[in-house]
Design a protein around this motif. Structure first.
Motif, PDB file in Angstrom:
ATOM      1  N   LYS A 171       0.741  -1.279   0.077  1.00  0.00           N
ATOM      2  CA  LYS A 171       0.169   0.123  -0.160  1.00  0.00           C
ATOM      3  C   LYS A 171       0.928   1.284   0.028  1.00  0.00           C
ATOM      4  O   LYS A 171       0.375   2.261  -0.640  1.00  0.00           O
ATOM      5  CB  LYS A 171      -0.922  -0.006   1.246  1.00  0.00           C
ATOM      6  N   ALA A 207      -6.803   9.557  -0.987  1.00  0.00           N
ATOM      7  CA  ALA A 207      -6.938  10.159   0.358  1.00  0.00           C
ATOM      8  C   ALA A 207      -5.338  10.395   0.823  1.00  0.00           C
ATOM      9  O   ALA A 207      -4.513   9.821   0.445  1.00  0.00           O
ATOM     10  CB  ALA A 207      -7.481   9.122   1.100  1.00  0.00           C
ATOM     11  N   VAL A 228      -8.548   5.236   8.030  1.00  0.00           N
ATOM     12  CA  VAL A 228      -8.565   3.895   7.654  1.00  0.00           C
ATOM     13  C   VAL A 228      -7.119   3.308   7.994  1.00  0.00           C
ATOM     14  O   VAL A 228      -6.328   3.978   7.585  1.00  0.00           O
ATOM     15  CB  VAL A 228      -8.759   3.821   6.307  1.00  0.00           C
ATOM     16  N   LYS A 284      -4.380   0.469   7.166  1.00  0.00           N
ATOM     17  CA  LYS A 284      -4.087  -0.644   6.482  1.00  0.00           C
ATOM     18  C   LYS A 284      -2.853  -1.134   6.688  1.00  0.00           C
ATOM     19  O   LYS A 284      -1.806  -0.464   6.752  1.00  0.00           O
ATOM     20  CB  LYS A 284      -4.091   0.113   4.815  1.00  0.00           C
ATOM     21  N   VAL A 292      -7.568  -4.307   5.896  1.00  0.00           N
ATOM     22  CA  VAL A 292      -8.031  -2.734   6.005  1.00  0.00           C
ATOM     23  C   VAL A 292      -9.025  -2.606   6.914  1.00  0.00           C
ATOM     24  O   VAL A 292     -10.081  -3.230   7.047  1.00  0.00           O
ATOM     25  CB  VAL A 292      -8.577  -2.556   4.645  1.00  0.00           C
ATOM     26  N   VAL A 306     -11.715   0.215   8.558  1.00  0.00           N
ATOM     27  CA  VAL A 306     -12.232   1.630   8.548  1.00  0.00           C
ATOM     28  C   VAL A 306     -12.530   1.772   9.793  1.00  0.00           C
ATOM     29  O   VAL A 306     -13.356   1.217  10.349  1.00  0.00           O
ATOM     30  CB  VAL A 306     -13.337   1.436   7.506  1.00  0.00           C
ATOM     31  N   GLU A 336      -5.069   6.587   6.483  1.00  0.00           N
ATOM     32  CA  GLU A 336      -5.447   7.148   5.424  1.00  0.00           C
ATOM     33  C   GLU A 336      -6.740   7.741   5.675  1.00  0.00           C
ATOM     34  O   GLU A 336      -7.626   7.164   6.585  1.00  0.00           O
ATOM     35  CB  GLU A 336      -6.074   6.063   4.193  1.00  0.00           C
ATOM     36  N   GLU A 337      -6.935   8.939   5.337  1.00  0.00           N
ATOM     37  CA  GLU A 337      -8.093   9.711   5.514  1.00  0.00           C
ATOM     38  C   GLU A 337      -9.106   8.859   5.188  1.00  0.00           C
ATOM     39  O   GLU A 337      -9.130   8.221   3.907  1.00  0.00           O
ATOM     40  CB  GLU A 337      -7.847  11.177   4.706  1.00  0.00           C
ATOM     41  N   LYS A 338     -10.332   8.936   5.861  1.00  0.00           N
ATOM     42  CA  LYS A 338     -11.435   8.247   5.381  1.00  0.00           C
ATOM     43  C   LYS A 338     -12.334   8.946   4.118  1.00  0.00           C
ATOM     44  O   LYS A 338     -12.943  10.152   4.637  1.00  0.00           O
ATOM     45  CB  LYS A 338     -12.488   8.009   6.637  1.00  0.00           C
ATOM     46  N   LEU A 339     -12.664   8.284   3.150  1.00  0.00           N
ATOM     47  CA  LEU A 339     -13.469   8.818   2.112  1.00  0.00           C
ATOM     48  C   LEU A 339     -14.843   8.462   2.221  1.00  0.00           C
ATOM     49  O   LEU A 339     -15.029   7.382   2.626  1.00  0.00           O
ATOM     50  CB  LEU A 339     -12.656   8.544   0.712  1.00  0.00           C
ATOM     51  N   GLU A 368     -18.412   3.524  -4.307  1.00  0.00           N
ATOM     52  CA  GLU A 368     -17.216   2.610  -4.765  1.00  0.00           C
ATOM     53  C   GLU A 368     -17.447   2.125  -6.282  1.00  0.00           C
ATOM     54  O   GLU A 368     -18.483   1.763  -6.273  1.00  0.00           O
ATOM     55  CB  GLU A 368     -16.945   1.547  -3.934  1.00  0.00           C
ATOM     56  N   LYS A 393     -18.893  -5.934  -1.252  1.00  0.00           N
ATOM     57  CA  LYS A 393     -17.857  -6.788  -0.442  1.00  0.00           C
ATOM     58  C   LYS A 393     -18.335  -7.375   0.720  1.00  0.00           C
ATOM     59  O   LYS A 393     -17.923  -8.476   1.300  1.00  0.00           O
ATOM     60  CB  LYS A 393     -16.903  -5.874  -0.162  1.00  0.00           C
ATOM     61  N   MET A 402     -13.097   5.602  -5.274  1.00  0.00           N
ATOM     62  CA  MET A 402     -14.354   6.137  -4.475  1.00  0.00           C
ATOM     63  C   MET A 402     -14.762   7.405  -5.129  1.00  0.00           C
ATOM     64  O   MET A 402     -14.037   8.328  -5.422  1.00  0.00           O
ATOM     65  CB  MET A 402     -13.825   6.565  -3.131  1.00  0.00           C
ATOM     66  N   LEU A 411      -8.763   4.385  -4.465  1.00  0.00           N
ATOM     67  CA  LEU A 411      -8.653   3.562  -3.082  1.00  0.00           C
ATOM     68  C   LEU A 411      -7.792   2.573  -2.997  1.00  0.00           C
ATOM     69  O   LEU A 411      -6.886   2.382  -1.899  1.00  0.00           O
ATOM     70  CB  LEU A 411     -10.072   2.823  -2.820  1.00  0.00           C
ATOM     71  N   GLU A 412      -7.435   2.071  -4.031  1.00  0.00           N
ATOM     72  CA  GLU A 412      -6.646   0.640  -4.151  1.00  0.00           C
ATOM     73  C   GLU A 412      -6.227   0.430  -5.621  1.00  0.00           C
ATOM     74  O   GLU A 412      -7.003   0.688  -6.492  1.00  0.00           O
ATOM     75  CB  GLU A 412      -6.974  -0.503  -3.440  1.00  0.00           C
TER      76      GLU A 412
HETATM   77  P1  AMP Z   1      -8.635  -1.661   0.059  1.00  0.00           P
HETATM   78  O1  AMP Z   1      -8.130  -3.065   0.043  1.00  0.00           O
HETATM   79  O2  AMP Z   1      -7.411  -0.779   0.193  1.00  0.00           O
HETATM   80  O3  AMP Z   1      -9.340  -1.244  -1.187  1.00  0.00           O
HETATM   81  O4  AMP Z   1      -9.630  -1.516   1.046  1.00  0.00           O
HETATM   82  C1  AMP Z   1     -10.660  -2.311   1.038  1.00  0.00           C
HETATM   83  C2  AMP Z   1     -11.895  -1.484   1.239  1.00  0.00           C
HETATM   84  O5  AMP Z   1     -11.870  -0.359   2.550  1.00  0.00           O
HETATM   85  C3  AMP Z   1     -12.344  -0.877   0.457  1.00  0.00           C
HETATM   86  O6  AMP Z   1     -12.826  -1.304  -0.853  1.00  0.00           O
HETATM   87  C4  AMP Z   1     -13.198   0.514   1.000  1.00  0.00           C
HETATM   88  O7  AMP Z   1     -14.713  -0.065   0.988  1.00  0.00           O
HETATM   89  C5  AMP Z   1     -12.540   0.576   2.208  1.00  0.00           C
HETATM   90  N1  AMP Z   1     -11.497   1.846   2.247  1.00  0.00           N
HETATM   91  C6  AMP Z   1     -10.213   1.589   1.685  1.00  0.00           C
HETATM   92  N2  AMP Z   1      -9.588   2.911   1.967  1.00  0.00           N
HETATM   93  C7  AMP Z   1     -10.725   3.694   2.140  1.00  0.00           C
HETATM   94  C8  AMP Z   1     -10.894   4.998   2.594  1.00  0.00           C
HETATM   95  N3  AMP Z   1      -9.633   5.777   2.211  1.00  0.00           N
HETATM   96  N4  AMP Z   1     -11.760   5.855   2.866  1.00  0.00           N
HETATM   97  C9  AMP Z   1     -13.172   4.872   2.883  1.00  0.00           C
HETATM   98  N5  AMP Z   1     -13.092   3.448   2.812  1.00  0.00           N
HETATM   99  C10 AMP Z   1     -11.817   2.928   2.361  1.00  0.00           C
END
Ligand code: AMP
Ligand code: GLY
Length: 423
Positions: free
Chosen positions: A103, A118, A141, A143, A153, A155, A185-188, A192, A214, A273, A282-283
């Motif tokens: 990440k 974010a 968040v 991670k 991850v 949240v 990470e800042e929460k967004l 999605e 998910k 997002m 996000l990823e």
């Molecule tokens: P990731 O594996 O990094 O995609 O994270 C898995 C899930 O966590 C994502 O599909 C989002 O639902 C949630 N998520 C990850 N990062 C954030 C973020 N910065 N703000 C809000 N939700 C997040």
């Protein structure tokens, strides 16, 4: 040409199904595959993480193109190993797969590319991570830096939740080395979507956007899973937003990877997002999403083999992919108990009848053959996937097929694509 698909999920069944339709496909192998791929290809009992064994098999069987499903072998360097042996393989190198494997690497690339994402900080010392929480007043968040099978991850709504997550990763090492480094990470806030791209290291073709589900339960409740359903197109991604994603995220990230000497070949999967300020990353995943791959393959009208081969060799463009204008919906049927402990070996009923339905494909994930019977062998068991003139029609058809299929303890969400329907 002989083609080898690596993996054993619904994604791999959908890939094998699509590849088999190609005039260019000779023998098709799937390692290790499932009961669904066994109907179309020769299953080869080599696990997806035995990358040396897979290279040996590809050489011995004159495989001209290998297509990798899951992230594990990509992050372990299967592409580099195949290249050393003169074999053609679709997927990113070990260095490029770090976009999913780390990440922190991903955030550095996105920052260099000046793509929207974010705000974040990376920490290797627990106390510093805890102090940093003060700088994320609107939710954070936490991670784990490395691969954690989608569970790394958290949240967090409160500071206590965040401290707890940091302790589990950095103190109790719940994810081993993957959690020794954490990204905060800042929460967004927003909706999605998944945007997948075929890349050859420099040039690319966008696929139509998809949306995943998910959580295990209806209304996005309960624990996270690998994905309980998906659909495409995702109406939240309007043509304008898709273009923004391409110009602000996909194009600069591919350019940055190339500039770093790690050109990205394979499928680049951007988890986005859609926020009030526009799309943010996000990823990244370094492969097709599962289940997203299933509805996307249903909509791909062109031959996939020249596309995969050209990406693997770095020689795009070929004829651009053509997409079915209809919508596709995939409803995942899972074993009772999933994503926790679940039972295996249950006989699945109704597959023959579902197979007669027009515009329906039942992709197998955790299934195997037990004498003449198809039985369950994994958490996510089937991806029941349909095409329809509208998302509503595709939803109706998919659930009609789901209604025909049964086994003891089967579970599925009843609200796949509801967001699209309520738009
Ligand atoms: P990731 O594996 O990094 O995609 O994270 C898995 C899930 O966590 C994502 O599909 C989002 O639902 C949630 N998520 C990850 N990062 C954030 C973020 N910065 N703000 C809000 N939700 C997040
Ligand atoms: N469906 C999400 C993933 O493949 O990572």
């Amino acid at each position: 040409m002989n083609i080898l698909v690596i993996g054993s999920g619904g994604r791999e069944h959908a890939l094998v199904w699509k590849i088999k339709q190609s005039q260019k496909a000779g023998k098709v192998f799937c390692a290790p595959g499932n009961a669904g791929t066994a109907n179309l290809a020769r299953n080869v009992p080599i696990p997806a993480d035995d990358i040396e064994g897979l290279a040996r098999f590809a050489k011995e069987n004159l495989v001209a193109l290998t297509v990798v499903g899951p992230e594990g072998p990509l992050c372990d360097g299967i592409v580099d190993l195949f290249h050393e042996q003169g074999l053609t393989i679709f997927g990113p190198s070990k260095a490029a797969a770090q976009l999913e494997g780390s990440k922190d690497f991903m955030k550095n690339v996105v920052t260099s590319a000046q793509a929207p994402t974010a705000a974040y900080e990376t920490h290797t010392i627990r106390e510093e991570a805890v102090e940093a929480l003060a700088r994320f007043p609107n939710g954070v968040v936490v991670k784990a830096d490395g691969l954690a099978a989608g569970k790394g991850v958290v949240v967090c709504d409160t500071k206590d939740d965040a401290v707890d997550a940091i302790d589990r990763m950095m103190g109790q090492m719940e994810f081993g080395a993957a959690g020794a480094t954490v990204v905060l990470e800042e929460k967004l806030v927003g909706e999605e979507a998944s945007v997948l791209v075929f890349c050859d290291g420099e040039r690319y073709y966008m696929m139509p956007a998809a949306q995943d589900h998910k959580r295990i339960g209806d209304g996005d409740t309960g624990p996270n899973t690998g994905g309980m359903g998906a659909y495409s197109p995702a109406p939240v991604v309007t043509p304008e937003i898709l273009q923004e994603i391409e110009k602000l995220i996909i194009e600069p990230v591919i350019k940055t990877m190339r500039g770093m000497g790690a050109p990205y070949r394979g499928v680049l999967y951007a988890g986005i997002m859609i926020t009030a300020e526009g799309p943010k990353v996000l990823e990244f995943n370094c492969r097709f999403g599962d289940p997203e791959c299933q509805p996307v393959m249903m909509r791909l009208k062109s031959d996939i083999v020249p596309l995969l081969a050209a990406c693997a060799k770095g020689v795009l463009p070929v004829d651009p992919p053509e997409w079915d204008q209809r919508a596709s919906v995939c409803v995942v049927m899972a074993a009772g108990g999933y994503p926790g402990p679940y039972q295996k070996g249950k006989t699945i009923w109704g597959l023959d009848q579902a197979a007669t339905m027009k515009d329906v494909m039942v992709f197998h994930a955790g299934t195997k053959l037990d004498r003449q019977n198809v039985v369950t062998s994994g958490g996510r068991v089937l991806g029941v996937t349909s095409l329809g003139d509208s998302v509503a029609a595709a939803v109706e058809l998919a659930y009609k097929a789901v209604g025909i299929i049964s086994w003891e303890g089967a579970v599925y969400r009843t609200d796949i694509a509801r967001r699209a329907l309520s738009r």
